[in-house]
Design a protein around this motif. Structure first.
Motif, PDB file in Angstrom:
ATOM      1  N   ALA A 187       1.120  -1.829  -0.206  1.00 58.38           N
ATOM      2  CA  ALA A 187      -0.197   0.209   0.198  1.00 58.38           C
ATOM      3  C   ALA A 187       1.009   1.233   0.197  1.00 58.38           C
ATOM      4  O   ALA A 187       1.609   1.493   0.659  1.00 58.38           O
ATOM      5  CB  ALA A 187      -0.496  -0.212   1.256  1.00 58.38           C
ATOM      6  N   GLY A 188       0.915   2.055  -0.788  1.00 59.90           N
ATOM      7  CA  GLY A 188       0.935   3.521  -1.089  1.00 59.90           C
ATOM      8  C   GLY A 188       0.884   4.153  -1.569  1.00 59.90           C
ATOM      9  O   GLY A 188      -0.330   4.268  -2.782  1.00 59.90           O
ATOM     10  N   LEU A 189       1.946   5.018  -2.927  1.00 60.18           N
ATOM     11  CA  LEU A 189       1.111   5.621  -4.298  1.00 60.18           C
ATOM     12  C   LEU A 189       2.678   5.312  -4.888  1.00 60.18           C
ATOM     13  O   LEU A 189       4.014   4.671  -5.239  1.00 60.18           O
ATOM     14  CB  LEU A 189       2.196   7.275  -3.734  1.00 60.18           C
ATOM     15  N   ALA A 190       1.909   5.110  -6.572  1.00 58.39           N
ATOM     16  CA  ALA A 190       2.684   4.258  -7.295  1.00 58.39           C
ATOM     17  C   ALA A 190       2.240   4.921  -9.311  1.00 58.39           C
ATOM     18  O   ALA A 190       0.776   5.229  -8.314  1.00 58.39           O
ATOM     19  CB  ALA A 190       2.525   2.741  -7.993  1.00 58.39           C
ATOM     20  N   ASN A 191       3.109   5.811  -9.863  1.00 61.54           N
ATOM     21  CA  ASN A 191       2.781   6.333 -10.841  1.00 61.54           C
ATOM     22  C   ASN A 191       1.810   7.049 -10.724  1.00 61.54           C
ATOM     23  O   ASN A 191       0.773   7.779 -11.362  1.00 61.54           O
ATOM     24  CB  ASN A 191       1.941   5.455 -11.948  1.00 61.54           C
ATOM     25  N   GLU A 192       1.967   8.836  -9.279  1.00 59.31           N
ATOM     26  CA  GLU A 192       0.986   9.026  -8.999  1.00 59.31           C
ATOM     27  C   GLU A 192      -0.714   8.693  -8.689  1.00 59.31           C
ATOM     28  O   GLU A 192      -1.057   9.798  -8.595  1.00 59.31           O
ATOM     29  CB  GLU A 192       1.504  10.082 -10.061  1.00 59.31           C
ATOM     30  N   ALA A 193      -0.172   7.442  -8.667  1.00 58.13           N
ATOM     31  CA  ALA A 193      -1.890   6.951  -7.862  1.00 58.13           C
ATOM     32  C   ALA A 193      -1.794   6.510  -6.481  1.00 58.13           C
ATOM     33  O   ALA A 193      -0.655   6.052  -6.787  1.00 58.13           O
ATOM     34  CB  ALA A 193      -2.243   6.841  -9.133  1.00 58.13           C
ATOM     35  N   VAL A 194      -2.856   6.341  -6.133  1.00 57.28           N
ATOM     36  CA  VAL A 194      -2.728   5.195  -4.967  1.00 57.28           C
ATOM     37  C   VAL A 194      -2.563   3.726  -4.980  1.00 57.28           C
ATOM     38  O   VAL A 194      -3.422   3.232  -5.686  1.00 57.28           O
ATOM     39  CB  VAL A 194      -4.406   5.181  -4.247  1.00 57.28           C
ATOM     40  N   TYR A 195      -1.882   2.951  -4.403  1.00 61.23           N
ATOM     41  CA  TYR A 195      -1.851   1.444  -4.948  1.00 61.23           C
ATOM     42  C   TYR A 195      -2.129   0.468  -3.798  1.00 61.23           C
ATOM     43  O   TYR A 195      -1.659   0.998  -2.985  1.00 61.23           O
ATOM     44  CB  TYR A 195       0.177   1.685  -4.947  1.00 61.23           C
ATOM     45  N   MET A 196      -2.752  -0.055  -4.162  1.00 60.17           N
ATOM     46  CA  MET A 196      -3.410  -1.245  -3.157  1.00 60.17           C
ATOM     47  C   MET A 196      -3.209  -2.797  -3.652  1.00 60.17           C
ATOM     48  O   MET A 196      -3.743  -2.606  -4.746  1.00 60.17           O
ATOM     49  CB  MET A 196      -4.669  -1.482  -2.241  1.00 60.17           C
ATOM     50  N   GLY A 197      -2.231  -3.405  -3.167  1.00 57.00           N
ATOM     51  CA  GLY A 197      -1.942  -4.752  -4.164  1.00 57.00           C
ATOM     52  C   GLY A 197      -2.279  -6.594  -2.779  1.00 57.00           C
ATOM     53  O   GLY A 197      -2.719  -6.075  -2.089  1.00 57.00           O
ATOM     54  N   VAL A 198      -1.451  -7.062  -3.832  1.00 59.90           N
ATOM     55  CA  VAL A 198      -1.383  -8.783  -3.291  1.00 59.90           C
ATOM     56  C   VAL A 198      -0.071  -9.070  -3.318  1.00 59.90           C
ATOM     57  O   VAL A 198       0.389  -8.964  -4.318  1.00 59.90           O
ATOM     58  CB  VAL A 198      -2.533  -9.601  -3.900  1.00 59.90           C
ATOM     59  N   ASP A 199       0.364  -9.732  -2.368  1.00 57.84           N
ATOM     60  CA  ASP A 199       2.251 -10.784  -1.755  1.00 57.84           C
ATOM     61  C   ASP A 199       1.931 -11.526  -3.595  1.00 57.84           C
ATOM     62  O   ASP A 199       1.048 -11.921  -3.435  1.00 57.84           O
ATOM     63  CB  ASP A 199       1.876 -10.830  -1.028  1.00 57.84           C
TER      64      ASP A 199
ATOM     65  N   PRO B 272       2.134 -17.730  -6.724  1.00 58.68           N
ATOM     66  CA  PRO B 272       2.588 -16.436  -6.172  1.00 58.68           C
ATOM     67  C   PRO B 272       2.811 -15.583  -7.369  1.00 58.68           C
ATOM     68  O   PRO B 272       1.871 -14.575  -7.266  1.00 58.68           O
ATOM     69  CB  PRO B 272       4.263 -16.141  -4.976  1.00 58.68           C
ATOM     70  N   ASP B 273       3.594 -15.340  -7.992  1.00 57.10           N
ATOM     71  CA  ASP B 273       3.722 -14.850  -9.795  1.00 57.10           C
ATOM     72  C   ASP B 273       2.227 -15.006  -9.817  1.00 57.10           C
ATOM     73  O   ASP B 273       2.306 -13.862 -11.080  1.00 57.10           O
ATOM     74  CB  ASP B 273       4.479 -15.949 -10.571  1.00 57.10           C
ATOM     75  N   ALA B 274       1.005 -15.539  -9.754  1.00 55.47           N
ATOM     76  CA  ALA B 274      -0.061 -14.697 -10.737  1.00 55.47           C
ATOM     77  C   ALA B 274      -0.356 -13.951 -10.170  1.00 55.47           C
ATOM     78  O   ALA B 274      -1.575 -13.493 -10.853  1.00 55.47           O
ATOM     79  CB  ALA B 274      -1.119 -16.086 -10.492  1.00 55.47           C
ATOM     80  N   PHE B 275      -0.265 -13.103  -8.352  1.00 59.59           N
ATOM     81  CA  PHE B 275      -0.868 -12.324  -8.572  1.00 59.59           C
ATOM     82  C   PHE B 275      -0.608 -10.343  -8.252  1.00 59.59           C
ATOM     83  O   PHE B 275      -0.780  -9.724  -7.915  1.00 59.59           O
ATOM     84  CB  PHE B 275      -1.267 -12.340  -7.192  1.00 59.59           C
ATOM     85  N   LYS B 276       0.885 -11.180  -9.587  1.00 61.54           N
ATOM     86  CA  LYS B 276       1.275  -9.486  -9.358  1.00 61.54           C
ATOM     87  C   LYS B 276       0.781  -8.472  -9.802  1.00 61.54           C
ATOM     88  O   LYS B 276       1.254  -7.396  -9.896  1.00 61.54           O
ATOM     89  CB  LYS B 276       2.974  -9.660 -10.321  1.00 61.54           C
TER      90      LYS B 276
END
Length: 323
Positions: free
Chosen positions: A67-79, A289-293
């Motif tokens: 969680a944080g910022l990426a490409n000037e947007a809010v990023y929320m990801g998965v391991d 795990p790689d499937a969820f990049k």
């Protein structure tokens, strides 16, 4: 696609207002990369939908770059690095600290979690006493779905042309309809650079609009949205079969990505592509795990407009118990 993430700052604030049909909307709250995480809190309890997932605290998500910022947007990801995680794959679920009654929510989203066996992403609103204070699902799909399903969940005595919304009486299915538009979800959405979803929630109707990145109305980009000029919504829940104000109250706004669980896991075996990869949803999610990049959200902004008559207040997050 590569990202430069700034994960040391969590900032934000969101909102939602009330309005009558044809009302002139005015901005109430804006959530964007400058303040998003100030106005949203992290849900880190066990997944109420029984997903194979571990929702992280803000500190955990920040430390693990989920969680944080990426490409000037809010990023929320998965391991997407851990093999066979104990108790489920790490993920992020956030909800607005404020709650709202009616209004116009406009979400500008650059990327949704990609279509992948085992995933169940959603952007939705929900009241504190589920399902009696209602739930509105704007973006939602599972596994390899290609279009979003717009769904409402309520208690008894709420029916629209889309069906009976009574969650306890419908096996938690509620009432809904497919968008029938492959640009609204996952890979189709991401291929066009994302777009805008608008939820117009009034005392007489719940309307949902979608605009691809190349077709966002000028009144939205100028900050003066006028839904009466947008044409027909993708879906409209209206009519005398449901008293909207008594069934939809005090909603927070939610983004999440869960895995398997009561929907994605339940239908995993009926998808020939997914079922050919593993015997169960949990087995596939744990071993790949790689499937969820690409299972991440990029949110440019969420803006909430009202006619300034909405009563809003801070409220604790309400757990979600169904799809």
């Amino acid at each position: 696609m590569s990202f430069t993430r700034n994960l040391t700052r969590l900032g934000g604030i969101l909102a939602l207002g009330v309005t009558a049909a044809q009302a002139a909307y005015s901005i109430q709250d804006t959530y964007d990369p400058t303040n998003f995480f100030d106005g949203f809190e992290f849900f880190s309890q066990p997944d109420p939908t029984n997903g194979f997932v571990k929702y992280l605290t803000a500190e955990e998500a920040n430390a693990l770059s989920l969680a944080g910022l990426a490409n000037e947007a809010v990023y929320m990801g998965v391991d997407y690095t851990t093999l066979n995680p104990t108790g489920g794959r790490n993920s992020v679920r956030v909800n607005s600290k404020k709650t709202y009654n009616q209004g116009l929510i406009i979400a500008d989203i650059a990327h949704q979690p990609a279509a992948q066996c085992g995933t169940w992403p959603a952007f939705w609103t929900v009241g504190p006493n589920w399902p009696y204070d209602g739930e509105i699902d704007v973006i939602e799909g599972v596994n390899l779905d290609t279009n979003t399903t717009y769904t409402l969940h309520t208690g008894p005595s709420c029916t629209f042309t889309q069906g009976d919304c009574n969650a306890p009486g419908t096996g938690n299915i509620g009432c809904g309809t497919s968008s029938q538009d492959t640009q609204t979800l996952a890979d189709g959405f991401n291929a066009i650079g994302g777009g805008v979803f608008a939820l117009e929630w009034t005392a007489s109707a719940i309307n949902i609009f979608f605009f691809p990145r190349s077709s966002i109305p000028q009144d939205i980009t100028s900050g003066q949205p006028n839904p009466s000029t947008w044409g027909q919504p993708q879906t409209s829940f209206s009519g005398d079969g449901c008293d909207i104000p008594s069934h939809f109250r005090d909603h927070s706004i939610v983004f999440d990505t869960t895995m398997c669980g009561d929907w994605a896991g339940k239908v995993f075996g009926s998808d020939p592509t997914c079922s050919s990869k593993a015997a169960t949803c949990e087995e596939y999610v744990a071993a790949n795990p790689d499937a969820f990049k690409d299972s991440y959200w990029l949110v440019n902004s969420v803006k909430v407009y009202s006619d300034n008559s909405t009563m809003k207040r801070d409220a604790p997050f309400a757990r979600r118990f169904i799809a």
